[in-house]
Design a protein around this motif. Structure first.
Motif, PDB file in Angstrom:
ATOM      1  N   ARG A  77     -35.408 -32.980 -22.301  1.00 20.99           N
ATOM      2  CA  ARG A  77     -35.070 -31.653 -22.826  1.00 20.99           C
ATOM      3  C   ARG A  77     -35.163 -30.612 -21.728  1.00 20.99           C
ATOM      4  NH1 ARG A  77     -37.493 -31.058 -28.845  1.00 20.99           N
ATOM      5  NH2 ARG A  77     -37.217 -33.203 -29.550  1.00 20.99           N
ATOM      6  N   LEU A  78     -34.509 -29.488 -21.963  1.00 22.50           N
ATOM      7  CA  LEU A  78     -34.622 -28.364 -21.039  1.00 22.50           C
ATOM      8  C   LEU A  78     -35.876 -27.587 -21.393  1.00 22.50           C
ATOM      9  CD1 LEU A  78     -30.914 -27.135 -20.917  1.00 22.50           C
ATOM     10  CD2 LEU A  78     -32.160 -28.374 -19.148  1.00 22.50           C
ATOM     11  N   GLU A  79     -36.980 -27.957 -20.779  1.00 25.33           N
ATOM     12  CA  GLU A  79     -38.264 -27.328 -21.037  1.00 25.33           C
ATOM     13  C   GLU A  79     -39.154 -27.547 -19.821  1.00 25.33           C
ATOM     14  OE1 GLU A  79     -39.692 -29.276 -24.508  1.00 25.33           O
ATOM     15  OE2 GLU A  79     -40.096 -31.182 -23.480  1.00 25.33           O
ATOM     16  N   PRO A  80     -40.155 -26.687 -19.632  1.00 26.78           N
ATOM     17  CA  PRO A  80     -41.040 -26.852 -18.467  1.00 26.78           C
ATOM     18  C   PRO A  80     -41.802 -28.174 -18.522  1.00 26.78           C
ATOM     19  CG  PRO A  80     -41.294 -24.665 -19.458  1.00 26.78           C
ATOM     20  CD  PRO A  80     -40.469 -25.481 -20.407  1.00 26.78           C
ATOM     21  N   ASP A 148     -38.998 -24.626 -15.305  1.00 28.48           N
ATOM     22  CA  ASP A 148     -39.946 -23.605 -15.755  1.00 28.48           C
ATOM     23  C   ASP A 148     -39.221 -22.398 -16.359  1.00 28.48           C
ATOM     24  OD1 ASP A 148     -42.122 -25.105 -15.008  1.00 28.48           O
ATOM     25  OD2 ASP A 148     -42.382 -24.124 -13.065  1.00 28.48           O
ATOM     26  N   ASN A 149     -38.003 -22.152 -15.891  1.00 25.75           N
ATOM     27  CA  ASN A 149     -37.237 -21.012 -16.398  1.00 25.75           C
ATOM     28  C   ASN A 149     -36.850 -21.168 -17.870  1.00 25.75           C
ATOM     29  OD1 ASN A 149     -37.304 -19.707 -13.919  1.00 25.75           O
ATOM     30  ND2 ASN A 149     -35.330 -20.523 -13.247  1.00 25.75           N
ATOM     31  N   PHE A 150     -36.921 -22.387 -18.385  1.00 25.33           N
ATOM     32  CA  PHE A 150     -36.562 -22.622 -19.783  1.00 25.33           C
ATOM     33  C   PHE A 150     -37.760 -22.458 -20.719  1.00 25.33           C
ATOM     34  CE2 PHE A 150     -33.053 -24.669 -17.586  1.00 25.33           C
ATOM     35  CZ  PHE A 150     -31.976 -24.280 -18.360  1.00 25.33           C
ATOM     36  N   LYS A 151     -38.814 -21.836 -20.218  1.00 22.72           N
ATOM     37  CA  LYS A 151     -39.965 -21.546 -21.056  1.00 22.72           C
ATOM     38  C   LYS A 151     -39.619 -20.404 -22.004  1.00 22.72           C
ATOM     39  CE  LYS A 151     -44.866 -20.281 -20.745  1.00 22.72           C
ATOM     40  NZ  LYS A 151     -45.986 -19.946 -19.824  1.00 22.72           N
TER      41      LYS A 151
END
Length: 472
Positions: A77-80, A148-151
Motif C-alpha cells: 500500500r501507499l503508506e509510510p 512517508d509523504n503518504f501519511k
C-alpha cells in the motif's frame, strides 16, 4: 567492527539507571545479531563449516536481497513504513555496506617532506564505490521519504477484503489479485490531489531511471562466465530463431516496430526474448574479439554488419529494461551474479537492483490509485489502460544510452579533491576544464562551471534536471 561495538558498549556502563540498562541491552542484542550475520557471510552461508558455502560476493548479494525482501515484501500500500522496519533497514544496511569502507585502491599523492616534493602511494575507497554508494543511499532515502509523504488523509483509502463494491471494481492488474484495491471518492480525486500524486510519481520515476542505469552499468562490467558461454550455440541465428534474426538484420530496422511484432503479453515471454537477444550479443562479441580462436566460432558475416546487429540487439535490450522494469532477471544476469567474485560489484548490483524493484513497486501502487480515479470519471469505458507504467517509462533508446554513458563518464572524471568555486558549489579537480566543458555541452548539465558535478541529471533529455544527490 565487532570490537568497536564492544568498546562502544563498555563506555559509560551506567549506575543502575533503567534507561541505561535498556540501552545496554539493545546494544548487546545488536552486537550479537551483527556477529551472527557476519559469521554467516564469512562461512558463505554454509553454517556447517564444511566449505560448501558460496563466495563472499554472492553471500553479501544474497544478504542484501533477503533483507530487502523481508523489509519491503509487505509494502503493498501507499503508506509510510513502520518505524521499526525503517530502523531495521537502516541499521542492517549500514552493517552490510560497511564492508565497502575496506575495499580500497592505491592512488598517487604528492607530499612535501623537509622541503622535498615526494609522490607516495596512499589508499582510498575504490572509485566506483566512492561514487555509487552515496548516490544509492540518496535514492534509498528518496524512496523512503516518498512513502512517508503518504501519511495522513490523501482522499483515497484501501478496501477491506469483505468490501463487495471493491470486488466488483476492475483492477489495473487483474492477475495480481492479492493486492489491496484502492478506493477514491465517488466524484474522484480533487485536482490538487491529482497533481500531488503525479508529482510523487514523477519523483519515483526519476529514482527508478537512476537505479536502472547504475544496475545496467554494473552488470555490463561483470565478466561473462565460461559456464554460460559453454551453453551457447555457435551463431546468433541459432539463438534468436529465423524470425527474430531476420527482423533484426533487415536493411531498415525500427526497434519499436520490432517489439510490436513480438508477443510480450507475459513476463515469461519477455524474459525468453531477452535471453535470446543477450545470448546473440555475447556470441557476436566473442566472434568480433575472436578470443578463443576456435573454428566453431568462425564468421560468415562481415565485421561491420555484426557490429550493426549487435547495436540493434543492445537497443532492444535497453528498451525492454525501460518498459518492463519488474520482470525477472535473465539467464545471463543470474549467471553473472552467481559467478561474480568482485565484492564491490556484488554490493552495488544488489543494492541498485532492490531499489529498482522498490521504485517499480511504488510506481505501480500509484498507478493503481490513478486507475481507480480514472474509473470514477468514466466508469463505462472499456479502453482504459490497465498498465500505463510501461508507457510512462518509454524513453528514446539513444537518449537513454547516451544519458547512461555521460553519467558514468562524468563520474570517471571525478576526483576526491575539491575546491570551491564562486557560487559556493564544489568543483572537482579530477579532469581538465576542457573535458568537463565538452561533457557539459553534450548533456546540457552546465551551471556556469565546466567542472561542477554537484548536480546529476536524471531526465533522459537532460532538461529541467532533477537533483538527486549533493556533491560528495
Amino acid at each position: 567492527m565487532v570490537r568497536a561495538a564492544e568498546e562502544d558498549q563498555n563506555v559509560n556502563p551506567g549506575s543502575g539507571d533503567e534507561s541505561t540498562t535498556t540501552n545496554n541491552d539493545d546494544k548487546n542484542s545488536d552486537m550479537e545479531m551483527m556477529k551472527e550475520k557476519f559469521a554467516k557471510l564469512l562461512l558463505g552461508e554454509d553454517m556447517s563449516g564444511g566449505g560448501k558455502g558460496v563466495s563472499s560476493a554472492l553471500a553479501l548479494s544474497n544478504a542484501i536481497t533477503n533483507l530487502a525482501a523481508s523489509v519491503f515484501g509487505e509494502q503493498s500500500r501507499l503508506e509510510p513504513m513502520p518505524p521499526e522496519r525503517q530502523t531495521r533497514w537502516r541499521k542492517e544496511m549500514d552493517w552490510l555496506l560497511s564492508v565497502t569502507d575496506h575495499i580500497v585502491e592505491f592512488v598517487a599523492t604528492k607530499q612535501i617532506t623537509n622541503g622535498v616534493n615526494m609522490e607516495v602511494m596512499v589508499t582510498r575507497q575504490r572509485s566506483d564505490l566512492h561514487m555509487n554508494i552515496p548516490a544509492l543511499r540518496k535514492l534509498d532515502a528518496m524512496l523512503i521519504e516518498c512513502l512517508d509523504n503518504f501519511k495522513g488523509d490523501h482522499e483515497f483509502t484501501y478496501a477491506s477484503k469483505n468490501d463487495n463494491e471493491a470486488k466488483s471494481m476492475k483492477k489495473r492488474e487483474e492477475d495480481k489479485w492479492w493486492l489491496p484495491t484502492p478506493k477514491v471518492p465517488p466524484d474522484g480525486l480533487s485536482d490538487a490531489t491529482r497533481k500531488w500524486l503525479q508529482f510523487q510519481k514523477d519523483s519515483v520515476h526519476q529514482v527508478l531511471k537512476a537505479a536502472l542505469a547504475i544496475n545496467a552499468q554494473i552488470l555490463m562490467e561483470m565478466e561473462v562466465p565460461d559456464s554460460y558461454t559453454e551453453t551457447l550455440p555457435k551463431n546468433g541465428r541459432a539463438s534468436l530463431g529465423d524470425f527474430i534474426y531476420k527482423s533484426i538484420t533487415v536493411d531498415h530496422f525500427d526497434p519499436d516496430h520490432f517489439l510490436t511484432s513480438m508477443d510480450l503479453t507475459t513476463d515469461h515471454k519477455i524474459v525468453d526474448l531477452k535471453n535470446r537477444i543477450e545470448a546473440s550479443v555475447v556470441i557476436w562479441k566473442r566472434k568480433m574479439s575472436a578470443k578463443d580462436g576456435r573454428s566453431g566460432w568462425g564468421s560468415g558475416v562481415s565485421l561491420g554488419k555484426r557490429e550493426q546487429f549487435e547495436d540493434r540487439a543492445e537497443t532492444i535490450l535497453l528498451i525492454l529494461k525501460q518498459r518492463y522494469p519488474g520482470i525477472p532477471q535473465s539467464t545471463l544476469e543470474i549467471s553473472k551474479i552467481e559467478n561474480n567474485r568482485n565484492v564491490g560489484h556484488a554490493i552495488l548490483e544488489s543494492y541498485s537492483r532492490i531499489l529498482e524493484s522498490l521504485a517499480h513497486k511504488v510506481l505501480s501502487r500509484i498507478e493503481d490509485v490513478q486507475h481507480a480515479d480514472a474509473l470514477t470519471q468514466n466508469p463505462s469505458s472499456q479502453s482504459l489502460k490497465l498498465n500505463s507504467l510501461k508507457d510512462s517509462l518509454k524513453i528514446d533508446a539513444s537518449d537513454f544510452a547516451t544519458w547512461t554513458k555521460l553519467w558514468w563518464k562524468l563520474w570517471a572524471l571525478h576526483d576526491r579533491q575539491h575546491v570551491s568555486c564562486g557560487g559556493g558549489a564544489e568543483v572537482c579537480k579530477g579532469g581538465t576544464t576542457s573535458q568537463y566543458q565538452e561533457l557539459e555541452e553534450q548533456s546540457s548539465l552546465g551551471k556556469g562551471c565546466g567542472e561542477c558535478l554537484k548536480e546529476l541529471a536524471l531526465q533522459s533529455n537532460y532538461q529541467n534536471c532533477t537533483i538527486i544527490t549533493t556533491h560528495i
